[in-house]
Structure formats: C-alpha cells, structure tokens
Motif scaffolding. Structure first.
Motif, PDB file in Angstrom:
ATOM      1  N   UNK A   1       0.834  -1.189   0.000  1.00 31.89           N
ATOM      2  CA  UNK A   1       0.000   0.000   0.000  1.00 31.89           C
ATOM      3  C   UNK A   1       0.874   1.246   0.000  1.00 31.89           C
ATOM      4  N   UNK A   2       0.495   2.214  -0.815  1.00 36.08           N
ATOM      5  CA  UNK A   2       1.149   3.523  -0.821  1.00 36.08           C
ATOM      6  C   UNK A   2       0.074   4.526  -0.420  1.00 36.08           C
TER       7      UNK A   2
ATOM      8  N   UNK B   1      -3.115   3.690  -2.622  1.00 32.54           N
ATOM      9  CA  UNK B   1      -2.980   2.960  -3.884  1.00 32.54           C
ATOM     10  C   UNK B   1      -2.440   1.589  -3.550  1.00 32.54           C
ATOM     11  N   UNK B   2      -3.068   0.566  -4.112  1.00 30.64           N
ATOM     12  CA  UNK B   2      -2.643  -0.818  -3.894  1.00 30.64           C
ATOM     13  C   UNK B   2      -1.755  -1.254  -5.057  1.00 30.64           C
TER      14      UNK B   2
ATOM     15  N   UNK C   1      -1.117   7.224  -9.959  1.00 34.44           N
ATOM     16  CA  UNK C   1      -1.864   8.466 -10.182  1.00 34.44           C
ATOM     17  C   UNK C   1      -1.244   9.612  -9.391  1.00 34.44           C
ATOM     18  N   UNK C   2      -1.618  10.840  -9.721  1.00 29.81           N
ATOM     19  CA  UNK C   2      -1.327  11.957  -8.820  1.00 29.81           C
ATOM     20  C   UNK C   2      -2.246  11.733  -7.630  1.00 29.81           C
ATOM     21  N   UNK C   3      -1.661  11.671  -6.428  1.00 29.94           N
ATOM     22  CA  UNK C   3      -2.434  11.271  -5.243  1.00 29.94           C
ATOM     23  C   UNK C   3      -2.862  12.479  -4.419  1.00 29.94           C
TER      24      UNK C   3
END
Length: 68
Positions: A30-31, A63-64, A55-57
């Motif tokens: 995970x991020x 994000x997984x 993606x741009x977070x």
C-alpha cells in the motif's frame, strides 16, 4: 508504504530513494498519501520489472500495488 504491517514513511524529494520492504503475504503493498505541498502528491514507483503506473495522489488516498 505499508507491507504486512510494516510501514515506512518516505519523504519525497526530487531524487530517487531506494526502499526495501518485506514481501507481503497477500501480494499487495500500500502507498498512502500523507502530505501535499500543492497540486497533488506525485510519486513514481519502480520494481524489478520496471515503472509501475501511479496516479497523482491526494492526502489520505491509498494505492494498492501488486508485488510479484
């Protein structure tokens, strides 16, 4: 970055940073976006197979990433 309960805070700079994580049993790292300077959190992730799409977070977004 979170892997099997282990977490590593990675401060983003304009220089690459190598991070070692335990291989997760479930195959997912995970991020999580923690802080945004402005305009979204931009991060690049590269594993042994090459760059992974990110993606741009936004702050709090997770994000997984599948790990092989």
């Amino acid at each position: 970055m979170i892997s099997d309960g282990f977490s590593q805070l990675v401060q983003l700079t304009h220089q690459p940073v190598r991070v070692a994580l335990p291989r997760p049993r479930n195959g997912i790292v995970l991020v999580r976006g923690e802080q945004d300077g402005s305009g979204g959190i931009t991060v690049a992730v590269v594993d042994s197979t090459g760059p992974l799409p990110m993606p741009v977070m936004r702050v709090g977004q997770v994000v997984r990433l599948p790990v092989r």
